[in-house]
Design an enzyme around this catalytic site. Sequence first.
Site, PDB file in Angstrom:
ATOM      1  N   ASP A  44      49.684  25.623  12.321  1.00 55.46           N
ATOM      2  CA  ASP A  44      50.872  24.507  11.917  1.00 55.46           C
ATOM      3  C   ASP A  44      50.741  23.369  12.985  1.00 55.46           C
ATOM      4  O   ASP A  44      49.656  23.223  13.888  1.00 55.46           O
ATOM      5  CB  ASP A  44      52.277  25.144  12.358  1.00 55.46           C
ATOM      6  CG  ASP A  44      52.514  25.881  13.697  1.00 55.46           C
ATOM      7  OD1 ASP A  44      51.226  25.570  14.515  1.00 55.46           O
ATOM      8  OD2 ASP A  44      53.342  26.686  13.885  1.00 55.46           O
TER       9      ASP A  44
ATOM     10  N   SER B 126      52.918  38.628   8.100  1.00 53.79           N
ATOM     11  CA  SER B 126      52.180  37.419   8.056  1.00 53.79           C
ATOM     12  C   SER B 126      52.962  36.516   8.895  1.00 53.79           C
ATOM     13  O   SER B 126      53.825  36.732   9.554  1.00 53.79           O
ATOM     14  CB  SER B 126      52.330  36.783   6.469  1.00 53.79           C
ATOM     15  OG  SER B 126      53.333  36.616   6.040  1.00 53.79           O
ATOM     16  N   TYR B 127      52.263  35.312   8.999  1.00 47.87           N
ATOM     17  CA  TYR B 127      52.756  34.232   9.943  1.00 47.87           C
ATOM     18  C   TYR B 127      54.240  33.965   9.619  1.00 47.87           C
ATOM     19  O   TYR B 127      54.611  33.697   8.564  1.00 47.87           O
ATOM     20  CB  TYR B 127      51.944  32.905   9.731  1.00 47.87           C
ATOM     21  CG  TYR B 127      52.106  32.044  10.822  1.00 47.87           C
ATOM     22  CD1 TYR B 127      51.964  32.454  12.471  1.00 47.87           C
ATOM     23  CD2 TYR B 127      52.460  30.705  10.586  1.00 47.87           C
ATOM     24  CE1 TYR B 127      52.199  31.266  13.397  1.00 47.87           C
ATOM     25  CE2 TYR B 127      52.622  29.552  11.661  1.00 47.87           C
ATOM     26  CZ  TYR B 127      52.606  30.018  12.992  1.00 47.87           C
ATOM     27  OH  TYR B 127      52.846  29.097  13.819  1.00 47.87           O
ATOM     28  N   PRO B 128      55.081  34.010  10.617  1.00 48.17           N
ATOM     29  CA  PRO B 128      56.683  33.819  10.142  1.00 48.17           C
ATOM     30  C   PRO B 128      57.093  32.268  10.174  1.00 48.17           C
ATOM     31  O   PRO B 128      58.131  32.241  10.246  1.00 48.17           O
ATOM     32  CB  PRO B 128      57.328  34.803  11.362  1.00 48.17           C
ATOM     33  CG  PRO B 128      56.365  34.460  12.623  1.00 48.17           C
ATOM     34  CD  PRO B 128      54.950  34.521  12.059  1.00 48.17           C
TER      35      PRO B 128
END
Length: 657
Positions: free
Chosen positions: A122, A333-335
């Site tokens: 991100d 998974s990526y939160p």
Amino acid sequence: MAPKILCVAEKPSIAKSVAQHLSGGHVHTHNVTGNQYVKNYEFDFTFNPPWGNCSVTMTSVLGHLTAAEFPVEYKKWQISTCQHLFEAPVITRVDKDKESIARNITQQARYSKALFIWTDCDREGEHIGSEVRKAALDGNPRLDVKRAVFSNTERAHVLQAAQRPVVLDDRQVSAVAARIELDLRLGAIFTRFQTLTLQTLGGDLATDRIISYGSCQFPTLGFVVDRYFRVKNFVPEQFWSIKVMHRREDIDVAFLWRRHRLFDRMSVVILFERCIGARLAKVTKLQKKPTSKWRPLPLTTVELQKLGSRFLRMDSQRVMKIAESLYNKGWISYPRTETDQFDRGMNLRAIVEKQTQDNAWGPYARELLNGAFRQPRGGRNNDQAHPPIHPVNYVAPDTLEGDDRSVYEFVVRRFLACCSDDAKGESTTVEIEYGSETFFASGLLVLQKNYLLIYPYDKWESSQQLPRFTVGESFEPAEANITDGETSAPGYLTEPELISLMDANGIGTDATMAEHIAKIKEREYVMTQSSGSNNARGEAAGRGGGRGGRGGGRRGGGGRGGTTPGSGSGVQHFIPTTLGVALIEGYDSIGLETSLGKPFLRKEMEIKMKEICAGTKSRNDFVQETLEQYRHVFIRTQQQVELLKAACRKYVFGEGD
């Protein structure tokens, strides 16, 4: 001798997990001098060309390596020097407590051919990756730098990420760097000015208390204050309605007025008399049709925070902390994602299959694999970085406890619900004409619960079924009455509502909203109160009079601060403290074109950061444009500072009634 590759993750847990997957479990672990949490993991791995078989050292950072600060000559707090911080130089240096971590990366890079960055995918992760890159290039300027693209730590996914590295996105790096500089400058300027100015008023404000400002904090507080005054200044209005009842086949049917309600009693009386005068009601419409309750969309960060607060009875910060922990352990998974659509090429059935072993939802998962599986609905958002939040591996019930188990179970049930069919039902509507007025009655029969069987957070129940009616038939209603009532005030803001407002107005990102909410509680600008409390319309902000709402009412300041523990039942409501009210009212009264308590300045910043990421705006242009906007606000605030002080005297000290 095999070439060496240096891999650096954002957190020790990710470094350990990736090292285990890439090494196949054959890894040597070494401590890092000066830091007890960071380790160096050594193993061999075969990358795609041009690297081939390599010796790998996997290590990590602990979030950001560096921090921005002003030179020492600008660190003394004086009102007269606040404005100088708009132009003061900004120094970026490695944090004192991160020097050993940076030194480890620099030393390991000296013997490496390439650097693989494994930070979160991100904007913030990209900037942390740039900090890692700088530390590594300090040790080896000839280093080839790549970044791994991954959204969970499941083994196959990690192996794939290692073989498909990409370059670091310097546009995202520039956007975060600009935000860090602006947060430093604006936070320091307004925090120092507010604190030093309001300390002169004495009382609680004369202590060492810091009255902080943040470009996300204040709009967040502004939402809470605005709703507070809508509640306090609300003036109820009386309304009247007509209700018609009829009994048939031992079923009492309540027909509702199509006009709903009117605020003029005489008009309602006249219309009611026409109904009574007609004596008979005529069935004008009978409609039976299939209806559905749609299964939920795939899970985003914002929805996880909102629904976690509503159904799991946790605040958003705790929900995110647990989700981050579950991700680091490889369970979900990526939160941190805005995406609410699954890629068509993603093997969702394989994810469902991992859940078949659970005693609670395993049988349902098996039903999906046996023919009930449906491709999830697709929303409108795709951040092009991460899929929606979903379970990655199965976790046995005794592995997780308490809140951790609740969040994991919610993620699993939400995913299985997404892969299910919509709930199916049949709705019936009967419409009658009585006098000159139209009334209707509705019924619902749920035929197939489908996703509701696995997702108890949604409710859709059958209502009492309607008796038989025929279009064109007439009947004399058993009862017709005029009813009355009053409009009711809105409730204080709940955390799900506050997150929705922040999301709609661009205040923070999906990953930082919980932090901003926690900050205004920590600063004692707001307090929280359970919806089950006896003080549901409580004495939060107690003195003064005037804005918002329909009409008068007295307003005032909240309690003296902090967080009031809830009863454990009910969603928490936010109520501003006296200081929170005074700050927002003070800035609003200054007459700024855009008040600091409104979301518009920060929303514009978020839009411009996206423009940097898209390559349509430079970092320098963004920073200078934003500083010029806030410089105008600061000068105006200096000129009208007595209005800010007056608001504090009124709300914090109760003067000027």
